[in-house]
Scaffold this active site. Structure first.
Site, PDB file in Angstrom:
ATOM      1  N   GLU A  80      80.313  51.303  28.076  1.00  0.00           N
ATOM      2  CA  GLU A  80      80.908  49.957  28.195  1.00  0.00           C
ATOM      3  C   GLU A  80      81.016  49.273  26.834  1.00  0.00           C
ATOM      4  O   GLU A  80      80.006  49.135  26.128  1.00  0.00           O
ATOM      5  CB  GLU A  80      80.035  49.105  29.146  1.00  0.00           C
ATOM      6  CG  GLU A  80      80.630  47.749  29.447  1.00  0.00           C
ATOM      7  CD  GLU A  80      79.797  46.946  30.464  1.00  0.00           C
ATOM      8  OE1 GLU A  80      79.196  47.554  31.388  1.00  0.00           O
ATOM      9  OE2 GLU A  80      79.738  45.727  30.329  1.00  0.00           O
ATOM     10  N   LYS A 270      71.655  43.268  36.000  1.00  0.00           N
ATOM     11  CA  LYS A 270      72.581  44.338  35.581  1.00  0.00           C
ATOM     12  C   LYS A 270      72.807  44.228  34.070  1.00  0.00           C
ATOM     13  O   LYS A 270      72.849  45.226  33.362  1.00  0.00           O
ATOM     14  CB  LYS A 270      73.896  44.230  36.348  1.00  0.00           C
ATOM     15  CG  LYS A 270      74.840  45.408  36.162  1.00  0.00           C
ATOM     16  CD  LYS A 270      75.750  45.303  34.970  1.00  0.00           C
ATOM     17  CE  LYS A 270      76.695  46.504  34.861  1.00  0.00           C
ATOM     18  NZ  LYS A 270      77.523  46.464  33.654  1.00  0.00           N
ATOM     19  N   ASP A 286      64.787  59.245  32.002  1.00  0.00           N
ATOM     20  CA  ASP A 286      65.368  59.210  33.342  1.00  0.00           C
ATOM     21  C   ASP A 286      65.722  57.756  33.679  1.00  0.00           C
ATOM     22  O   ASP A 286      64.889  56.985  34.157  1.00  0.00           O
ATOM     23  CB  ASP A 286      64.319  59.784  34.317  1.00  0.00           C
ATOM     24  CG  ASP A 286      64.771  59.777  35.763  1.00  0.00           C
ATOM     25  OD1 ASP A 286      65.782  59.126  36.080  1.00  0.00           O
ATOM     26  OD2 ASP A 286      64.088  60.415  36.587  1.00  0.00           O
ATOM     27  N   HIS A 384      84.938  40.243  25.325  1.00  0.00           N
ATOM     28  CA  HIS A 384      85.017  41.487  26.080  1.00  0.00           C
ATOM     29  C   HIS A 384      86.435  42.064  26.010  1.00  0.00           C
ATOM     30  O   HIS A 384      86.618  43.253  25.786  1.00  0.00           O
ATOM     31  CB  HIS A 384      84.657  41.170  27.527  1.00  0.00           C
ATOM     32  CG  HIS A 384      84.265  42.368  28.314  1.00  0.00           C
ATOM     33  ND1 HIS A 384      83.056  42.993  28.130  1.00  0.00           N
ATOM     34  CD2 HIS A 384      84.920  43.061  29.255  1.00  0.00           C
ATOM     35  CE1 HIS A 384      82.993  44.014  28.949  1.00  0.00           C
ATOM     36  NE2 HIS A 384      84.109  44.089  29.635  1.00  0.00           N
TER      37      HIS A 384
END
Ligand code: MEV
Length: 436
Positions: A80, A270, A286, A384
């Site tokens: 991203e 998030k 992991d 963004h």
């Protein structure tokens, strides 16, 4: 296609099979076979099953991080745009305020054993606790090297969970859950804990008179926490037309939104995991375990809430804190196996798993501030979109010297798409010809 043969084939044979079946073209097959990168197809093939290629991701460095007075370069691997830039931008602001402070608990993980059908669950619990030392000794005998490294099984906890499903036999009306607490030092811990849990299961059956079913670590690693904290005087946060006070108030209100509303808390977290996962991936850890643990921890109070919180202190400074369960290691085959991961560990100069956990917490906290600062002021789309447009232009095959021009025109067109980038590039090249 006879997929049952797939596991036994070589990578090249698998790709050939996909070509022969018309699933991919010969050219796409060549792309897959050329995708080994620094890992190499052979190593990839030894890592997982049915390998047909290697998926590469960019690795960027989070810069400007000052953690406990020490400069850190933080490798992040993620697809991203904006994440690495935002982390670095915020780290630079936080550095002006003295940097991040971080610490952690001991690296204690929990192995769970599910005991079914113990005739007297409460008595079984007491019996297990009476024989705790014996259980710990049995667990430690299975991993003697861990004790030599200063870790090992350190405690046993037992819970009795009522099960009110109708029609259950009396002895199944309560589930006995045994927790073996293990200090796993610099290992992530999954293999250590699972081996111990499987190894002590017969003893647990003998003590409880029940039957052990599952023997596996818990990803709710609430005994292995990393904490990070920052305090940023308001004036350092001023930018464009926004005063520092305005930024502080905006971030505090945004944080409160996440405290009050799980729908917002999920997005808030998030953003934190954008950085945490990227560091996990870059360090060969992991990230699914890390994700599962973080979200379970965020819900532990009964309502899903934010992992990081922001408040204003009496001097008007912004104070941010994060507590994050960490399930990461700095030793183990998964780290040694990948040549790029080994290099990234060197760049990170990580001392041990506790140090890495603190880095995760700091990166997550910084990433969260970057998101909240942007969201509570000009919105995230401004920054963004320009990065997204540059990425789309590059994907469309725009040469590096024209990426900025194409990105600007893509934003103006409001169609940030690969086809549009190609169309704009063609127009620019046409204009160049006319000029000549
Ligand atoms: C996007 O990847 C992450 C954000 O949505 C996080 C947030 O809303 O806090 C910007």
């Amino acid at each position: 296609m006879d997929v049952s043969r797939f596991p036994k084939l070589t990578v090249a044979e698998r790709v050939q099979m996909l070509i022969e079946q018309g699933i991919i073209t010969a050219e796409e097959g060549s792309t897959l076979l050329g995708s080994g990168g620094a890992l190499g197809l052979d190593k990839a093939n030894a890592m997982i099953e049915n390998v047909i290629g290697v998926l590469e991701l960019p690795v960027g460095l989070g810069i400007h991080f000052l953690i406990n007075g020490e400069e850190r370069l933080i490798p992040m691997s993620v697809e991203e745009p904006s994440i690495v830039a935002s982390a670095s931008h915020i780290a630079r602001i936080i550095r002006k305020a003295g940097g991040f402070e971080a610490d952690s608990t001991a690296p204690v993980m929990i192995a769970q054993l599910q005991v079914l059908g113990a005739p007297e669950p409460e008595q079984a619990k007491e019996a297990l606790l009476r024989r705790k030392e014996e259980l710990l000794a049995a667990a430690n005998a299975l991993q003697p090297n861990l004790q030599k490294r200063g870790g090992g099984a350190i405690d046993v906890e037992v819970r009795v969970l009522p099960d009110d499903r109708p029609g259950l036999d009396a002895r199944y009306k309560a589930l006995l859950v045994v927790h073996l607490l293990v200090d796993c030092r610099d290992a992530m811990g999954a293999n250590l804990l699972n081996t111990m849990a499987e190894g002590i299961a017969p003893l647990i059956e003998e003590v409880t008179g029940g039957r052990v079913l599952l023997r596996i670590l818990s990803n709710l690693a609430d005994r292995r926490l990393a904490r990070a904290r920052v305090r940023i005087p308001a004036d350092i946060l001023a930018f464009k037309s926004y005063t520092g006070e305005r930024v502080v108030d905006g971030v505090v209100e945004a944080s409160r939104f996440a405290e009050l509303d799980p729908y917002r808390a999920a997005t808030h977290n998030k953003g934190i995991m954008n950085a945490v996962d990227a560091v996990c991936l870059a360090t060969g850890n992991d990230w699914r375990a890390q994700e599962a643990g973080a979200h379970a921890y965020a819900a532990q109070g009964g309502q899903y809430g934010p992992l990081a919180r922001w408040t204003k202190d009496s001097s008007g400074a912004l104070v941010g804190e994060i507590k994050l369960p960490v399930q990461i290691g700095t030793v183990g085959a998964q780290i040694q196996a990948h040549p790029v991961v080994r290099i990234l560990h060197k760049i990170l100069d990580v001392k041990n798993a506790a140090d890495l956990g603190q880095i995760l917490a700091c990166a997550g906290l910084g990433q969260n501030l970057g998101a909240l600062k942007a969201l509570s002021t000009e919105g995230i789309q401004a920054g963004h979109m320009s990065r997204h447009a540059r990425a789309v232009a590059a994907t469309a095959g725009v040469p590096p010297e024209r990426v900025e021009d194409v990105a600007e025109l893509l934003i103006a067109s409001r169609e940030i798409k690969v086809w549009k980038a190609q169309e704009i590039l063609a127009q620019l090249l046409e204009q160049d010809k006319v000029k000549v």
